[in-house]
Design a protein around this motif. Structure first.
Motif, PDB file in Angstrom:
ATOM      1  N   ARG A  30       0.905  -1.086  -0.232  1.00  0.00           N
ATOM      2  CA  ARG A  30       0.325  -0.361   0.172  1.00  0.00           C
ATOM      3  C   ARG A  30       0.729   1.350  -0.054  1.00  0.00           C
ATOM      4  N   GLY A  47       1.227   4.698  -2.708  1.00  0.00           N
ATOM      5  CA  GLY A  47       0.686   5.308  -2.427  1.00  0.00           C
ATOM      6  C   GLY A  47       1.477   6.505  -2.500  1.00  0.00           C
ATOM      7  N   GLY A  49      -3.876   3.188  -6.111  1.00  0.00           N
ATOM      8  CA  GLY A  49      -2.802   2.879  -5.154  1.00  0.00           C
ATOM      9  C   GLY A  49      -3.472   3.166  -3.818  1.00  0.00           C
ATOM     10  N   CYS A  50      -3.101   1.848  -3.313  1.00  0.00           N
ATOM     11  CA  CYS A  50      -3.372   2.493  -1.874  1.00  0.00           C
ATOM     12  C   CYS A  50      -4.681   1.986  -1.099  1.00  0.00           C
ATOM     13  N   VAL A  51      -5.063   2.891  -1.702  1.00  0.00           N
ATOM     14  CA  VAL A  51      -6.983   2.649  -0.842  1.00  0.00           C
ATOM     15  C   VAL A  51      -7.637   1.176  -1.496  1.00  0.00           C
TER      16      VAL A  51
END
Lengths: 328, 554
Positions: free
Chosen positions: A202, A206, A272-274
């Motif tokens: 993540r 991010g 990305g990330c979430v």
């Protein structure tokens, strides 16, 4: 404290529900579609129908699960459908050419999984180590994999021993096999979600520069995501072997973009990330339910594509609008 | 004995030389300040020591052993921790996840122990609780934090790795005075525990407050190292710029015309209440007061980047509805933010594009005649003394100060009549500041009207003709002429926020009270003003101190 009151974007906090539970919207759409489907199809809530729905949606769900990891790292894998095809035909070909014995089946399944992992590793190497653009790279490798599938089995056909599709459609320890597979995927996701690898994944999605400066093994992490994606594409290919009992070199091609749609429907951000795997599984089920609803609504054939697209857009827009409303 | 020694370090980025043979040595248990104008190579040197940038040449030794880092993880393995100027935080992850990224506490089967992670982060935050402000706990996403809170989290992240060598690259840039005091207190205890700290700052008083030794860099080389009690501000500044740079004095000001360039009546927004003001032609109007009381908001509303709820704006007598940056541009209004990474530069695009983009948007040109545009921006490049390798190079290759010049140049190209400056000199070296002040002077002489918010009170008082003091979204006082002193600014800011501030003052711990005795020119903050006001004598001494520093640094 006056100065604290004036501090800048306090609003970011109220993005809470989408940050922590990115699949809330997907869950809502899922419930609505279940209600609609049940209204149109009397037998929808029956056990056998439910299981057969899960079986039908499973390959897409598996693809979406694998894709989720890649997207969390802010990459994308356009080769998953091709991996499904190549695994599908390779497994069927191995099993049939070895005479359909128990050993051949074990070898075929293992070879299929290994093939998927290898394809994922190739993608990961190109993207993470050679630092090629993921979207173009995986589009390219996808064409190679699809070509490889056609080379192995130029035409749909061949047969696998009945025990394979009977087991797939049947039960193990009283629980349908498809449920075992789905539960396995969820257990895998639950495990991975608690690893340091997942945090690093993540973080990479991010802000890759920050992740690198933090000392995270960014290349290894991205590579890992592609390998997972390849592995799940292979599982989807095996599920299709169980479902169709034969090989088809073109079976996966049309699955790639819907599986990405499923991930996005499930609340995972393409940036990305979430996001998370739970949402992607819901997203895949939503896509399946939309097809069901259209089928049982007995829409004229020429309207189906249009209506399907509109429902998908609506579901996607719903998530975005909800997130925006929260941040007000 | 030095724990870390860098010798003959060279590094080029494209055609730009960042380091041309830098030598640096760090002793055990010392705080070593590294100063120099932007683009002198401080950050690059730190990134090389931190392993995230590879040197072209030179040697790095740790405890007399030569080392080569192939990445930040190698430096981390040698217990080197870096606070990155641009922060190494992941905006969409929580404070806890960020602080312990890559070092999460693990439990059974090597899985991340979430409760332990939460607890460890809460404990880390608790150490700085008094100065962190509201709206931050272990589960807050970093994107929701204010700039100073983000910096504090980055500091906690560095500390969480328990490094022995700590590099703080402008770690205090966005912090208010109490936060700086708290960080310094921590730095001193780390020093006492034998850690070595490299400390980069643009604030001179911080150098003399915390550093044992100081090294000055200029043009990619280290030009001077001295014990901080053996040197003076003047000596450091001189070493930095090569000559003694002086800011323009207040007396040199011309008088603004009586003509009103911008009139605001009863403007309200999410963070502004009934703001009315007049900006004269050729005037620099300063917006002052405590941190974040609506000054930036006003500038952004006038540029149309934030919504105006009610009120009326007139530009040169004509009604103007700030609906968006495009309409503001058509009315010859320009907005420049000090937060260039967020609102300014398009980092990977060429300098040329970054310079002409506003011009193109304003004139709605569709076809780009490069030669013609280059001719148009040439005088601006000249005025701003912009230094670069080629117009085609990515703007990200420039130093922070030069990037800011590009952003300013972009707007000057549109020939604005009203210039809105939102903390334009944040993190910029003295030389660039001096250049900028001169440019502002020229603009005023040409009849451009400027509205300026600055987090540097001294700068605000030095260059503004008038200062409007803000509190909680309202203008509470106007300071003109001889009233433009730090004393008046503090008093106005404090008087207005009296009720809210007493609470803050009572929360002060004795340690912080001592911390805030340091003379200096930092951002005033509600908490600080509160503690100051409990002792009127302190306000008086503050005035004298800042006068002194004012002469020295500018």
């Amino acid at each position: 404290m006056k100065s604290a009151d004036m501090r800048q974007p306090v609003s970011g906090r109220s993005g809470w529900s989408r940050q922590r539970h990115p699949y809330l919207m997907a869950a809502l759409v899922f419930v609505v579609l279940c209600v609609v489907n049940a209204a149109l199809q009397q037998t929808f809530l029956r056990y056998e129908v439910a299981i057969s729905n899960v079986a039908a949606f499973l390959p897409m769900a598996l693809l979406a699960v694998g894709q989720t990891y890649v997207i969390l790292a802010a990459d994308i894998d356009l080769s998953t459908g091709a991996i499904v095809s190549v695994v599908n035909v390779a497994v069927v070909t191995i099993i049939e050419s070895m005479g359909g014995t128990g050993a051949s089946m074990a070898l075929g399944l293992a070879a299929g999984l290994l093939l998927g992992i290898t394809c994922g590793a190739i993608n990961g190497f190109c993207v993470a180590v050679l630092r090629l653009q993921p979207i173009v790279t995986t589009f390219g490798t996808g064409i190679v994999f699809a070509g490889f599938a056609l080379w192995i089995l130029p035409q749909a056909g061949r047969q696998v021993p009945p025990v394979i599709y009977l087991t797939y459609a049947g039960t193990v320890l009283g629980v349908p096999s498809v449920i075992w597979i789905l539960a396995g995927a969820i257990a895998f996701a639950a495990f991975v979600g608690r690893t340091r690898f997942y945090k690093a994944l993540r973080a990479t999605g991010g802000n890759i520069q920050a992740a690198y400066q933090t000392g995270l093994p960014v290349a290894r992490v991205r590579m890992g995501a592609f390998v997972i994606s390849g592995f799940f594409a292979a599982l989807a290919g095996l599920a299709l072997v169980g479902e169709t009992a034969s090989g088809d070199p073109l079976i996966g091609g049309a699955l790639t973009l819907p599986s990405i749609t499923a991930v996005v429907l499930g609340g995972t951000a393409l940036s990305g990330c979430v996001g998370g795997v739970a949402g992607s599984i819901l997203g895949a089920f939503i896509l399946g339910l939309i097809s069901n609803v259209i089928f049982f609504a007995q829409l004229p054939f020429e309207w189906q594509g249009l209506v399907q697209g509109l429902i998908i857009l609506l579901a996607l827009a719903g998530g975005v609008v909800m997130a925006r409303g929260k941040q007000g | 004995m030095p724990v870390l020694e860098a010798s003959g370090i060279r590094k080029r980025f494209g055609g730009v030389t960042a380091l041309a043979g830098a030598d640096f040595s760090l002793h055990a248990g010392e705080v070593h300040a590294l100063v120099g104008s932007n683009g002198c190579g401080k950050s690059t040197l730190c990134k090389i020591i931190g392993g995230s940038v590879a040197a072209d040449a030179g040697e790095l030794t740790l405890n007399d052993k030569p080392v080569t880092f192939s990445g930040p993880q190698d430096a981390a393995a040698e217990h080197i921790g870096v606070f990155y100027q641009d922060l190494s935080l992941i905006p969409k992850m929580t404070v806890a996840e960020n602080i312990f990224l890559g070092r999460e506490p693990t439990g059974r089967a090597g899985l991340v122990d979430q409760p332990a992670l939460h607890q460890a982060a809460s404990a880390a935050l608790a150490g700085f609780r008094e100065v962190l402000g509201d709206g931050i706990d272990a589960d807050t996403t970093v994107a929701a934090l204010s700039a100073d809170q983000g910096q504090m989290v980055e500091i906690l992240k560095v500390l969480a790795a328990q490094p022995r060598i700590i590099i703080l690259d402008e770690a205090t840039a966005a912090l208010d005075r109490n936060q700086v005091a708290a960080v310094f207190e921590h730095v001193r205890s780390l020093k006492a525990a034998g850690c070595s700290i490299i400390f980069i700052t643009h604030r001179m008083d911080e150098v003399f407050d915390i550093a044992d030794r100081v090294t000055v860099m200029r043009n990619g080389a280290t030009v001077m190292t001295a014990d901080s009690d053996q040197t003076t501000r003047e000596a450091l500044v001189e070493a930095m710029v090569g000559e003694l740079a002086t800011a323009r004095g207040k007396s040199a000001r011309h008088t603004p015309a009586a003509e009103v360039a911008l009139q605001v009546d009863g403007l309200s927004s999410d963070k502004l209440v009934d703001v009315s003001l007049q900006l004269k032609r050729g005037e620099i109007l300063g917006l002052g007061g405590l941190h974040g009381q609506g000054q930036s908001e006003l500038l952004r509303v006038l540029f149309g980047a934030r919504r105006m709820r009610s009120g009326h704006v007139r530009i040169a007598g004509k009604s103007f509805d700030p609906r968006g940056p495009r309409s503001a541009m058509r009315h010859a209004v320009a907005y420049i933010s000090g937060d260039r990474a967020r609102y300014g530069v398009m980092a990977i695009r060429p300098i040329f594009e970054n310079l002409v983009v506003s011009l193109l948007a304003r004139e709605r040109r569709q076809i780009i005649a490069r030669r013609k545009l280059e001719g148009e921006i040439a005088p601006i490049i000249e005025t701003l003394k912009l230094k670069f390798d080629s117009l085609g190079a990515a703007v990200s290759q420039l130093s922070g100060g030069n990037q800011q010049k590009v952003v300013i140049g972009r707007w000057l190209a549109t020939r604005p009549q009203v210039l809105l400056l939102d903390d334009p000199t944040k993190g910029i070296d003295i030389q660039t500041k001096v250049d900028l002040y001169a440019t502002l002077d020229d603009l005023c002489a040409q009849g451009v009207s400027i509205m300026l918010y600055s987090s540097d009170d001294e700068e605000l008082l030095a260059i503004a003709d008038r200062v409007l003091v803000f509190n909680a979204g309202r203008i509470v006082t106007e300071l003109t002429g001889e009233q433009r002193t730090q004393f008046e600014l503090y008093r106005a800011a404090y008087d207005a926020g009296h009720t809210g501030l007493q609470q803050a003052a009572s929360k002060q711990t004795p340690a912080q009270q001592t911390g805030s005795h340091q003379p200096g020119t930092q951002q005033i903050d509600a908490k600080e003003a509160g503690s100051k006001a409990t002792d009127s004598e302190k306000i008086g001494s503050k005035k004298i101190d800042s006068k002194k520093t004012g002469e020295a640094t500018e």
